[in-house]
Design a protein around this motif. Structure first.
Motif, short mmCIF file in Angstrom:
data_model
loop_
_atom_site.label_atom_id
_atom_site.label_comp_id
_atom_site.label_asym_id
_atom_site.label_seq_id
_atom_site.Cartn_x
_atom_site.Cartn_y
_atom_site.Cartn_z
N LEU A 91 8.58 -6.25 -6.22
CA LEU A 91 7.13 -6.06 -6.19
C LEU A 91 6.77 -5.04 -5.12
CD1 LEU A 91 5.79 -9.74 -6.27
CD2 LEU A 91 5.45 -8.03 -8.06
N GLY A 92 5.72 -4.28 -5.37
CA GLY A 92 5.20 -3.37 -4.36
C GLY A 92 4.44 -4.13 -3.29
N ALA A 93 4.51 -3.65 -2.05
CA ALA A 93 3.88 -4.35 -0.93
C ALA A 93 2.38 -4.47 -1.09
CB ALA A 93 4.22 -3.63 0.38
N GLN A 150 0.52 -5.14 -3.58
CA GLN A 150 0.04 -6.23 -4.42
C GLN A 150 0.81 -7.53 -4.23
OE1 GLN A 150 0.18 -3.72 -8.00
NE2 GLN A 150 -1.97 -4.20 -8.31
N ALA A 151 1.77 -7.54 -3.31
CA ALA A 151 2.57 -8.75 -3.11
C ALA A 151 1.71 -9.92 -2.65
CB ALA A 151 3.68 -8.46 -2.09
N GLU A 152 0.84 -9.67 -1.68
CA GLU A 152 0.00 -10.75 -1.16
C GLU A 152 -0.97 -11.26 -2.23
OE1 GLU A 152 -2.78 -11.62 2.77
OE2 GLU A 152 -1.43 -9.89 2.70
N THR A 153 -1.47 -10.34 -3.06
CA THR A 153 -2.36 -10.73 -4.16
C THR A 153 -1.63 -11.65 -5.13
OG1 THR A 153 -3.61 -8.68 -4.01
CG2 THR A 153 -3.76 -9.89 -6.07
N VAL A 154 -0.39 -11.30 -5.47
CA VAL A 154 0.40 -12.14 -6.37
C VAL A 154 0.58 -13.52 -5.77
CG1 VAL A 154 2.65 -12.44 -7.49
CG2 VAL A 154 1.56 -10.19 -7.47
N LYS A 159 4.82 -17.02 1.34
CA LYS A 159 5.76 -16.01 1.83
C LYS A 159 5.48 -14.60 1.34
CE LYS A 159 9.83 -18.89 2.76
NZ LYS A 159 11.26 -19.12 2.42
N LEU A 160 4.77 -14.45 0.22
CA LEU A 160 4.51 -13.10 -0.30
C LEU A 160 3.50 -12.40 0.60
CD1 LEU A 160 4.44 -13.69 -4.17
CD2 LEU A 160 6.06 -12.26 -2.89
N GLN A 161 3.96 -11.39 1.31
CA GLN A 161 3.11 -10.63 2.22
C GLN A 161 3.33 -9.15 2.00
OE1 GLN A 161 0.95 -12.14 4.30
NE2 GLN A 161 1.64 -14.19 3.69
N ALA A 162 2.41 -8.33 2.50
CA ALA A 162 2.50 -6.88 2.34
C ALA A 162 3.48 -6.30 3.36
CB ALA A 162 1.12 -6.25 2.50
N LYS A 163 4.73 -6.71 3.24
CA LYS A 163 5.74 -6.29 4.21
C LYS A 163 7.07 -6.10 3.49
CE LYS A 163 7.86 -7.65 8.61
NZ LYS A 163 7.93 -8.68 9.67
N GLU A 164 7.69 -4.96 3.71
CA GLU A 164 8.97 -4.65 3.06
C GLU A 164 10.04 -5.66 3.48
OE1 GLU A 164 11.60 -0.63 2.31
OE2 GLU A 164 10.88 -1.04 4.35
N THR A 202 4.69 0.55 -0.67
CA THR A 202 3.78 1.19 -1.62
C THR A 202 3.19 2.43 -0.97
OG1 THR A 202 3.19 -0.91 -2.68
CG2 THR A 202 1.69 0.93 -2.99
N TYR A 203 3.26 3.54 -1.67
CA TYR A 203 2.72 4.80 -1.16
C TYR A 203 1.42 5.11 -1.91
CZ TYR A 203 7.39 5.19 0.80
OH TYR A 203 8.55 4.94 1.51
N ILE A 204 0.32 5.13 -1.17
CA ILE A 204 -0.99 5.41 -1.75
C ILE A 204 -1.19 6.93 -1.79
CG2 ILE A 204 -3.46 4.97 -1.63
CD1 ILE A 204 -1.77 2.47 -2.01
N LYS A 205 -1.54 7.44 -2.98
CA LYS A 205 -1.69 8.88 -3.15
C LYS A 205 -3.13 9.23 -3.51
CE LYS A 205 3.10 9.40 -4.69
NZ LYS A 205 3.99 9.91 -5.77
N ASP A 206 -3.54 10.45 -3.14
CA ASP A 206 -4.87 10.92 -3.52
C ASP A 206 -4.81 11.54 -4.91
OD1 ASP A 206 -3.73 13.45 -3.24
OD2 ASP A 206 -4.67 13.85 -1.30
#
Length: 352
Positions: free
Chosen positions: A252-254, A256-260, A315-320, A338-342
């Protein structure tokens, strides 16, 4: 153009006239149609000056529905079945609606026309940045609800609903995912009267009573989000080895991990399924007595016990990193950055 050819357009204008009488709106038409190479997919935008509950622009789109002739085979709905409205805060002496709001509505048109995805009441969308480019605002996402003053209309081309678009903050988006779009909007009516978008406002969740209403709502109702699109999602089944078996791995990408994790609390622990989907993968999470999985050609069925769901929700947190489960060694959850792009594809921030 003959009168019978613009019945869709006329029906929208009649609905707006019911609210604003003979007020002449600020209208912004499209000179070159999108089908002929124009930049703007919507045929027009009209902005009306509204005063209640506070001064604002009430903008309506022309183009998601069939304005001129019936082209689709669906007789029940006109075109995509809706038009968007957008209420934007207005200064008393302001004579023109803000261009960023008009551009944003055209961007919504591009999204729908290019993807075929439509909006419905209760939807939300992450803009991955300020909804007004370059603005100092907390509003980085959008929610959609039925326009409270514009009921659906029935035109000769079919039904048209009016969906109001609302600018929301990142934490408000999270609350809508983990509880309910309608629930949060109703709880926050005192902060955003008329669901008017004001770029300068703070998050509704800064008010303790609203934050408490969200927590109580999640506990009472669970989450209305049964389907979540996840950019970074993968599943590798376990592999047999000479002296054992490697565990399966869910990636999972960081961002959305916490959301999941919160959705496991609001869905599986409430007896509701949750589907995670990316462009290449679909995983259906279900509550079960014991944790296991079944991998088909296109869909993975992942069964989680209440104990595992509860553990992952914590345990699911926004951390690699890798998450190992205390009571099940057959599955590892790998969290990746997760890399946020413009809009130009440049990385503007990193999560995890």
């Amino acid at each position: 153009m003959s009168e019978d050819v613009v019945v869709g357009w006329d029906a929208i204008e009649e609905q707006m006239k019911r609210l604003y009488g003979e007020q002449e709106p600020k209208h912004y038409g499209t000179s070159l149609p999108y089908q002929l190479g124009g930049n703007d997919p919507l045929d027009g935008l009209s902005a009306y000056k509204a005063t209640h509950p506070v001064p604002h622009w009430h903008i309506v789109t022309f183009g998601f529905s069939e304005l001129y002739a019936k082209e689709s085979e669906d007789t029940a709905y006109s075109g995509y079945g809706f038009e968007l409205t957008f209420r934007v805060a207005r200064e008393e002496d302001e004579e023109q609606p803000p261009m960023w709001a008009l551009n944003l509505l055209q961007n919504m048109g591009r999204y729908v026309f290019n993807s075929g995805n439509i909006f419905t009441d209760g939807d939300y969308m992450d803009a991955n940045g300020p909804i007004c480019l370059g603005a100092d605002t907390l509003l980085t996402a959008l929610a959609f609800t039925e326009d409270p003053e514009l009921p659906a209309i029935h035109t000769p081309h079919g039904r048209v609903e009016f969906l109001q678009m609302i600018g929301i903050s990142e934490d408000e988006l999270e609350a809508m995912k983990t509880w309910s779009t309608t629930g949060l909007l109703e709880a926050g009516q005192s902060v955003i009267p008329g669901y008017i978008t004001d770029l300068s406002r703070d998050s509704m969740l800064q008010i303790p009573a609203i934050a408490e209403a969200v927590e109580q709502g999640i506990e009472r109702d669970g989450s209305n989000t049964g389907f979540l699109f996840v950019d970074q999602l993968a599943f590798e089944p376990g592999k047999k080895k000479l002296f054992g078996k490697t565990p399966a791995k869910l990636t999972l990408g960081a961002k959305q991990a916490e959301t999941v994790g919160k959705l496991l609390r609001g869905r599986l622990l409430k007896g509701k399924d949750l589907t995670l989907a990316s462009r290449d993968c679909q995983i259906i999470l279900e509550s079960a007595e014991a944790t296991s999985y079944e991998k088909g050609e296109e869909i993975v069925q992942l069964y989680l016990s209440p104990e595992i769901s509860a553990e992952l929700s914590q345990k699911l947190q926004a951390k690699e990193g890798a998450i190992e489960l205390s009571s099940y060694d057959g599955l590892i959850i790998q969290i990746v950055k997760t890399y946020i792009k413009d809009q130009e594809g440049n990385v503007v921030s990193t999560v995890g």
